[in-house]
Write a protein that holds these residues in place. Structure first.
Motif, short mmCIF file in Angstrom:
data_model
loop_
_atom_site.label_atom_id
_atom_site.label_comp_id
_atom_site.label_asym_id
_atom_site.label_seq_id
_atom_site.Cartn_x
_atom_site.Cartn_y
_atom_site.Cartn_z
N GLU A 341 0.59 -1.07 0.29
CA GLU A 341 -0.01 -0.04 0.49
C GLU A 341 0.60 1.20 0.13
OE1 GLU A 341 -3.45 1.19 -1.55
OE2 GLU A 341 -3.04 -1.00 -0.56
N ILE A 342 2.28 1.15 0.19
CA ILE A 342 2.66 2.90 0.51
C ILE A 342 4.16 1.83 0.11
CG2 ILE A 342 2.37 2.68 3.18
CD1 ILE A 342 5.46 1.88 3.77
N SER A 343 4.13 0.79 -1.49
CA SER A 343 5.10 1.10 -1.88
C SER A 343 5.89 2.10 -2.86
CB SER A 343 5.09 -0.32 -3.23
OG SER A 343 3.90 0.25 -4.17
N GLU A 344 5.29 3.29 -3.11
CA GLU A 344 5.38 3.44 -4.27
C GLU A 344 6.40 5.03 -3.09
OE1 GLU A 344 1.85 5.82 -3.18
OE2 GLU A 344 2.07 3.57 -3.51
N LYS A 345 6.52 4.85 -2.17
CA LYS A 345 7.37 5.84 -1.09
C LYS A 345 8.22 4.81 -0.37
CE LYS A 345 2.76 7.79 0.59
NZ LYS A 345 3.10 8.95 0.57
N LEU A 346 8.32 3.96 -0.61
CA LEU A 346 9.59 2.47 -0.08
C LEU A 346 11.21 2.88 -2.05
CD1 LEU A 346 7.38 -0.12 1.17
CD2 LEU A 346 8.56 1.71 2.85
N PHE A 347 12.29 2.38 -0.83
CA PHE A 347 13.39 1.89 -1.87
C PHE A 347 12.85 0.56 -2.42
CE2 PHE A 347 14.70 5.43 0.51
CZ PHE A 347 15.19 6.64 -0.27
N LEU A 348 12.82 0.21 -3.38
CA LEU A 348 12.23 -1.17 -3.31
C LEU A 348 12.91 -1.72 -3.79
CD1 LEU A 348 9.39 0.04 -5.37
CD2 LEU A 348 9.29 -1.33 -3.21
N GLU A 349 14.51 -1.19 -4.00
CA GLU A 349 15.51 -2.57 -4.30
C GLU A 349 16.41 -3.19 -3.10
OE1 GLU A 349 16.35 -2.99 -7.34
OE2 GLU A 349 14.95 -2.35 -7.85
N CYS A 350 15.98 -2.36 -2.15
CA CYS A 350 16.80 -2.59 -0.37
C CYS A 350 16.31 -4.27 -0.62
CB CYS A 350 15.68 -2.09 0.21
SG CYS A 350 16.37 -0.71 0.98
N LYS A 351 17.74 -5.06 -0.88
CA LYS A 351 18.10 -6.51 -0.48
C LYS A 351 17.32 -7.52 1.50
CE LYS A 351 20.15 -7.23 -4.38
NZ LYS A 351 20.90 -7.63 -5.08
N ASN A 352 16.88 -8.40 1.07
CA ASN A 352 16.39 -8.84 2.54
C ASN A 352 17.68 -9.80 2.99
OD1 ASN A 352 15.43 -11.25 1.12
ND2 ASN A 352 14.00 -10.99 1.85
N LEU A 353 17.53 -10.91 4.10
CA LEU A 353 18.63 -11.31 4.01
C LEU A 353 19.08 -13.17 3.36
CD1 LEU A 353 18.88 -12.47 7.52
CD2 LEU A 353 20.71 -11.05 6.39
N GLU A 354 18.05 -12.41 2.58
CA GLU A 354 17.74 -14.08 1.31
C GLU A 354 18.23 -13.27 0.08
OE1 GLU A 354 13.71 -14.49 1.83
OE2 GLU A 354 14.02 -16.20 3.01
N GLY A 355 18.38 -11.83 -0.51
CA GLY A 355 18.82 -11.35 -1.51
C GLY A 355 17.65 -11.08 -2.69
N THR A 356 16.57 -11.63 -1.93
CA THR A 356 15.42 -10.62 -2.70
C THR A 356 14.82 -9.14 -2.34
OG1 THR A 356 14.29 -12.82 -1.65
CG2 THR A 356 12.76 -11.52 -2.75
N THR A 357 14.62 -8.51 -3.79
CA THR A 357 14.75 -7.54 -3.12
C THR A 357 12.72 -6.62 -2.41
OG1 THR A 357 13.20 -7.05 -5.24
CG2 THR A 357 15.71 -6.35 -5.12
N LEU A 358 12.57 -5.72 -2.39
CA LEU A 358 11.71 -5.54 -1.38
C LEU A 358 10.44 -5.61 -2.81
CD1 LEU A 358 10.03 -5.14 1.11
CD2 LEU A 358 10.88 -2.56 1.64
#
Ligand code: FES
Length: 575
Positions: A341-358
């Motif tokens: 719901e807030i995706s357009e306000k987020l840094f979507l390229e951030c990765k988690n420990l699994e290497g998956t982007t937001l």
């Protein structure tokens, strides 16, 4: 003959050879360590594997972690399935209601223990098991400084109980029933019955309090596997998540990464702050996120908090601001539903420990539709602006925090007369005294409850409405202090006033009858006393407390930083 050295064909993993004890003879140190490890029954084959340490915080003094033996078995299963060796080590545990004067004082002690034990013991990666309020911040702070690959295995929230047909759970309902008891609406017998119904299962407080806020932050940042934040503690999915965390930690042990500094970045911290605002999370989480980020040299500024707050709507309808519980948020779409719901306000390229982007985490939509009663659309929010704001002004030159989403609308712009309590003891002595001169539109001020005070910044900022006013039906008044409040609490409560009274901040100079003005619109909190008068009062000011003579209390008093710097110790922050 045992192999002379542990095999080193895996990138980064050195298993039990990590950090050998220093006897001045490396081969002797290796031989002795293996010998002692064998006394625990390990085979050569086991000792040749990469090691996943499991930082274990079960404790008889921590009800929120009482299911950890079962979760631990699941984590170990995951580690073993990937060919690594799980080794569990005990860690200080901070059960919120079992520590005096407050768990906050011991968060940094736990963080130091986490950091040092990860660094000192032979492990290639570590699973951090925690959940109750201060445990997750301490685990993240310690792991960030230790610098080894680390993954959080969270406790998960409690499930709600029932009282008179109504769902109840810790701890917003605790406070609501207690306020009614104080107002004479509930009998002593009934409050005793309620006492047995508020914490119905293992797991953390089931509203959007500090534990839930930190769980949302941890998963958003990427330090916990997807789904970790909201799955109830007693749900079988919690066991599968724990197993998946063990698998992940084994992969990290073998590959040598990622390390926390690759996951906790300026961008992922800002994503976490956005989510905190969108869920109207705990005021405490600002302090903790600041401390975690500070371990990696990342600043969380109050000015940036305000900018984000003004453009991030509250979307989640959970107590203490709304009506639901964490189990509703989980069934209604969980963290993924909020992120989408807030995706357009987020840094979507951030990765988690699994290497998956937001971006990919958000795209990975489950079959179930999002429940719009729990997670609102951005164009139909619970509140059009974020739940938390920072205030500045003559009463708090270095900042204060207000959970505006949990406040009474009419009190957000208010000028009133101060009624001052000089300490928690003074508050306890006077608050229910029938002779206390106080009116409903007065502003209550509590001094000397900040980080350096004897009480160690307790969750006392949500102090009670005087009994004589509660009995007249008064349910909220402006309360101002340098203390914190529980994330499960509500009301028009100004917290973390900085500089704190113990450091001689303006809060220490407030006297009965002074005028104070709160303006949430202008994000200001002002003491309306003229400068000459304040200078005179300052000349007479003497700090209430001197430095404790010994032990941790001495270290804490000398080293603790103010709330806007996360209350970390000055010598632990990355500069
Ligand atoms: Fe542990 Fe609330 S008491 S999370």
């Amino acid at each position: 003959m045992p192999p002379k050295t542990i095999e080193r064909d895996r990138l980064g993993a050195v298993g039990l050879d990590n950090g050998l004890t220093n006897y001045g003879d490396t081969e002797f140190a290796r031989y002795l360590r293996r010998s002692f490890a064998k006394s625990m029954g390990y085979s050569n084959e086991s000792l040749a594997k990469p090691v996943v340490g499991i930082c274990y915080t079960a404790s008889g003094f921590n009800n929120c972690h009482r299911h950890f033996p079962e979760l631990l078995a699941a984590v170990e299963r995951g580690v073993l399935a990937k060919g690594a060796l799980p080794i569990t080590f005990p860690m200080i545990s901070l059960g919120e209601a079992f520590l005096s004067p407050t768990s906050m004082v011991y968060r940094n002690l736990m963080a130091m223990a986490v950091e040092e034990m990860i660094r000192a013991q032979p492990m290639d990666s570590v699973v951090l098991m925690g959940g109750c309020d201060k445990t997750v911040p301490a685990l993240l702070m310690g792991a960030a400084s230790a610098g080894k690959p680390a993954a959080l295995a969270l406790a998960g929230p409690m499930v709600a109980g029932r009282h008179r047909g109504e769902r109840v759970s810790a701890c917003t309902d605790c406070r609501r029933f207690w306020a009614r008891f104080r107002a004479g609406e509930i009998s002593t017998h009934e409050i005793g019955v309620i006492e047995g119904r508020l914490a119905a299962s293992a797991g953390t407080c089931s509203v959007m309090g500090t534990a839930s806020s930190m769980a949302m932050i941890s998963e958003t940042i990427g330090m916990a596997v997807p789904g970790s934040a909201t799955v109830p503690a007693v749900h079988s999915d919690r066991l599968r998540i724990s197993e998946a965390t063990g698998v992940l930690a084994a992969d990290m042990a073998i590959s040598g990464g990622p390390t926390p500094d690759q996951i906790i970045t300026k961008e992922s911290v800002e994503n976490a702050l956005r989510v905190l605002l969108a869920v109207s999370g705990s005021t405490n989480a600002i302090i903790h996120l600041t401390a975690v980020a500070g371990r990696l040299g990342i600043e969380v500024s109050l000015d940036r908090l305000n900018e984000l707050s003004d453009e991030t709507p509250v979307l989640v309808d959970l107590k203490p601001v709304g009506s639901g519980y964490m189990e509703d948020l989980h069934a209604g779409g969980g963290l993924r539903g909020v992120l989408a719901e807030i995706s357009e306000k987020l840094f979507l390229e951030c990765k988690n420990l699994e290497g998956t982007t937001l971006s990919d985490r958000i795209a990975d939509a489950p079959l179930d539709p999002v429940d719009r009663n729990v997670i609102r659309k951005a164009n139909c929010p619970v509140n059009p602006v974020g739940g938390l704001i920072a205030l500045r002004g003559s009463l708090a030159p270095d900042g204060a925090i207000l959970k505006r989403a949990a406040a009474t609308e009419e009190l957000l712009e208010h000028e009133g007369r101060a009624v001052v309590f000089s300490s928690l003891d003074d508050l306890a002595a006077k608050i229910d005294d029938p002779r206390l001169e106080i009116e409903p539109d007065d502003i209550m001020v509590l001094q000397n409850a900040g980080p350096r005070s004897e009480s160690g910044m307790p969750e006392a900022g949500y102090f009670p409405i005087p009994k004589k006013l509660a009995k007249q039906g008064v349910t909220d008044m402006i309360r101002i202090s340098d203390a914190r409040m529980s994330g499960t609490a509500f009301g028009t409560v100004v917290l973390h006033v900085t500089p704190e009274a113990d450091l001689g901040g303006p809060l220490a100079l407030v006297r009965n009858g002074d005028k104070i003005r709160l303006s949430a619109n202008s994000k200001r909190i002002d003491l309306l006393v003229d400068g000459d008068e304040l200078r005179e009062r300052r000349a007479c000011y003497r700090a209430e407390r001197s430095c404790p003579k010994r032990g941790y209390a001495n270290l804490y008093y000398r080293s603790v930083l103010p709330a806007p710097q996360g209350c970390d110790f000055d010598f632990l922050v990355e500069s």
